[in-house]
Write a protein that holds these residues in place. Structure first.
Motif, PDB file in Angstrom:
ATOM      1  N   HIS A 243       0.531  -1.104   0.050  1.00 21.24           N
ATOM      2  CA  HIS A 243       0.282   0.124   0.158  1.00 21.24           C
ATOM      3  C   HIS A 243       0.757   1.877   0.030  1.00 21.24           C
ATOM      4  O   HIS A 243       2.153   1.085   0.304  1.00 21.24           O
ATOM      5  CB  HIS A 243      -1.275   0.028   1.266  1.00 21.24           C
ATOM      6  N   GLY A 244       0.538   2.379  -0.859  1.00 24.19           N
ATOM      7  CA  GLY A 244       1.059   3.639  -0.096  1.00 24.19           C
ATOM      8  C   GLY A 244       1.694   4.256  -1.480  1.00 24.19           C
ATOM      9  O   GLY A 244       2.043   3.415  -2.572  1.00 24.19           O
ATOM     10  N   LYS A 245       2.022   5.679  -1.892  1.00 19.46           N
ATOM     11  CA  LYS A 245       3.102   5.901  -3.114  1.00 19.46           C
ATOM     12  C   LYS A 245       3.922   5.370  -3.152  1.00 19.46           C
ATOM     13  O   LYS A 245       4.798   4.774  -2.047  1.00 19.46           O
ATOM     14  CB  LYS A 245       2.935   7.537  -2.853  1.00 19.46           C
ATOM     15  N   GLU A 246       4.401   5.652  -4.084  1.00 18.34           N
ATOM     16  CA  GLU A 246       6.324   5.514  -4.398  1.00 18.34           C
ATOM     17  C   GLU A 246       7.031   5.821  -2.860  1.00 18.34           C
ATOM     18  O   GLU A 246       7.188   7.041  -2.594  1.00 18.34           O
ATOM     19  CB  GLU A 246       6.145   5.740  -5.816  1.00 18.34           C
ATOM     20  N   LEU A 247       7.837   4.611  -3.421  1.00 17.76           N
ATOM     21  CA  LEU A 247       9.036   4.947  -1.713  1.00 17.76           C
ATOM     22  C   LEU A 247      10.336   6.136  -3.063  1.00 17.76           C
ATOM     23  O   LEU A 247      10.231   6.074  -3.973  1.00 17.76           O
ATOM     24  CB  LEU A 247       9.861   3.604  -1.722  1.00 17.76           C
ATOM     25  N   SER A 248      10.868   6.974  -1.646  1.00 17.10           N
ATOM     26  CA  SER A 248      11.458   7.981  -2.682  1.00 17.10           C
ATOM     27  C   SER A 248      13.010   7.485  -2.171  1.00 17.10           C
ATOM     28  O   SER A 248      13.348   6.771  -1.092  1.00 17.10           O
ATOM     29  CB  SER A 248      11.625   9.244  -1.436  1.00 17.10           C
TER      30      SER A 248
END
Length: 515
Positions: A243-248
């Motif tokens: 889940h969640g947005k792309e890793l930075s």
């Protein structure tokens, strides 16, 4: 020019029948070897065996089949050279315009548990890389495909123009040399480890791209995320994002730091990390208890941080985690209830890292740090310590509870940026001093952060005390026991101060600098 003849020989046959059928429909003559030839013939794709081209049988269990002048002259001939044209005509040789090759599965072979050395060696491809390199070198005239992902684009260009563009051939050639370089790097790494020479005179590494990143540490820096081809199953590179947005870029660094710390513990543990330093670590009888301790260690710094656990996150723990803003939660898994709770937060990243190896069960590896003009390589620091390894150097011996807390603090301080001091009590950190230019400064920060919690706590130092001033600070704060490497020329001064205040101190004989 146009593509009239193609040489096809692949281990991974996904998509090859459809690709070759299209080529054949476009009037391309297909030459093939061994299993690829048999598959194409079975599927009704017109194909010529390599022996018909070379006039020589495939021999030595298929080890020698394409290593022949009739093959490599067709690949390497410079088409606009009158001399080359004359030699080809005189010898009755023909050109090969397209090469489609992928290699024996060496990586997949050595990834198997308890692989036999002989099996690994047998899966070193010789003819394949040779054909690829020949074709790639002569990309001014020859198209070369090593990746099935390029089949559609190559086919499309041939359909439209009868050939590929020079720009496409350059791109394909670059991919070939990356591929063969990676293949050879894996082989050299395998053999270096087999022969007990993991740090040889030439150190070649290869990584596979996982994804491009929006940017690096700062928005003006380009970045990408790569993994080792044989990365262990309990690493961040093999984690599954639920889940969640792309890793930075910064997320990845922090998440990796959290993961390395939580692997130190066999009991349920939770680690909170901010800017690659732990701001709270706790262990307990359950993941819920461990999280409560990690949170209580520093309720301020955990905000916007990374949390890693070495147990499955349950619903009760998820309810507490949901209360604050977190960038990432890493764990071996999440219960259905926990996922339902945490996925209500749109942007939080949930990473499933699978079963974690802890303590002495962790695999040894090497860390690489790049410097301007080079790199430095070292074994990863997976050293572990038990009470039997400790040397008591003060008049007072630590109590059983103090020993427990000292070892806990020692596991944490190992992962704090040097100079590092960690205060611990009740199986949780109560103060962390990181990355200071002197040890006294790190101790002051840890003690100030701990406040009243410093009293009765223990202190862990990643390196020795050059003088007794840190012990003076510890005594004034009410710290009762200290763990440090020892080895300073002024060890006796520190021991004297500890004895004056009744502080128990143990030496580990091991330093844990982390720069």
């Amino acid at each position: 020019m146009s593509i009239k003849r193609a040489l096809v020989s692949v281990s991974d046959k996904a998509g090859i029948v459809e690709f070759c059928r299209e080529l054949s429909n476009l009037g391309v003559e297909i030459i093939s070897t061994g299993g690829t030839k048999n598959l194409l013939a079975k599927e009704g794709v017109p194909v010529i065996g390599i022996s018909e081209v070379t006039g020589f049988p495939e021999i030595l269990d298929g080890r020698v089949k394409t290593l022949h002048p009739a093959v490599h002259s067709g690949l390497l001939a410079v088409r606009d050279s009158a001399e080359h044209q004359a030699q080809m005509k005189e010898l009755g040789l023909d050109y090969i315009d397209l090469v489609v090759v992928n290699l024996y599965p060496f990586q997949e072979t050595i990834a198997k548990p308890n692989v036999e050395y002989e099996d690994a060696i047998e899966n070193i491809d010789i003819g394949g890389p040779t054909m690829l390199r020949s074709a790639a070198k002569n990309h001014a005239f020859v198209s070369v495909v090593v990746d099935s992902a390029d089949y559609p684009a190559v086919l499309n260009e041939i359909k439209i123009k009868g050939d590929t563009s020079l720009e496409t051939r350059k791109r394909l050639a670059a991919k070939v040399f990356r591929h063969t370089a990676s293949y050879d790097a894996l082989i050299s790494d395998y053999l270096s480890n087999v022969t007990g020479d993991p740090l040889p005179e030439r150190f070649t590494v290869t990584y596979e791209k996982i994804q491009d990143l929006r940017y690096g540490e700062n928005p003006h820096q380009k970045a990408a995320f790569y993994k080792k081809p044989l990365a262990a199953a309990d690493t961040l590179t093999t984690a599954k994002q639920l889940h969640g947005k792309e890793l930075s870029y910064n997320n990845i660094n922090d998440a990796n730091a959290a993961l390395q710390i939580v692997k130190e513990f066999e009991e349920p543990a939770v680690v909170a990390v901010k800017h690659m330093n732990p701001c709270g670590v706790g262990i307990g009888g359950s993941v819920l208890e461990a999280y409560k301790k990690a949170y209580a260690a520093d309720p301020t710094s955990i905000f916007g941080g990374i949390v890693a656990a070495n147990r499955i996150i349950d619903g009760d723990t998820a309810l507490l985690l949901k209360e604050i803003f977190l960038e990432i939660i890493l764990a071996p898994g999440f219960t259905k209830e926990a996922l339902e709770i945490l996925t209500q937060k749109k942007n939080i990243r949930l990473l499933e890292v699978g079963s974690l190896k802890s303590g002495e069960n962790r695999e040894k590896s090497f860390t690489i740090t790049t410097i301007d003009g080079g790199m430095i390589v070292q074994e990863s620091d997976v050293h572990s310590m038990s009470t039997d390894d400790l040397q008591v150097v003060t008049d007072r011996k630590p109590t059983e509870e103090e020993l427990k807390q000292l070892l806990f603090g020692w596991k944490v301080v190992k992962h704090v940026k040097s100079n590092a001091i960690v205060l611990a009590n009740d199986s949780m950190t109560v103060g962390v001093g990181a990355g200071q230019m002197n040890r006294v400064g790190a101790a002051k920060i840890a003690i100030e952060q701990a406040g009243d919690k410093a009293k009765g706590s223990v202190l862990a130092s990643d390196a020795f005390f050059p003088m007794g001033d840190t012990l003076e600070l510890a005594a004034k704060a009410g710290i009762t026991a200290v763990i440090q490497p020892g080895g300073s020329i002024k060890d006796e001064e520190s021991i004297k101060v500890a004895n004056e205040y009744g502080i128990a101190m143990v030496f580990t004989g091991v330093r844990h600098f982390k720069h």
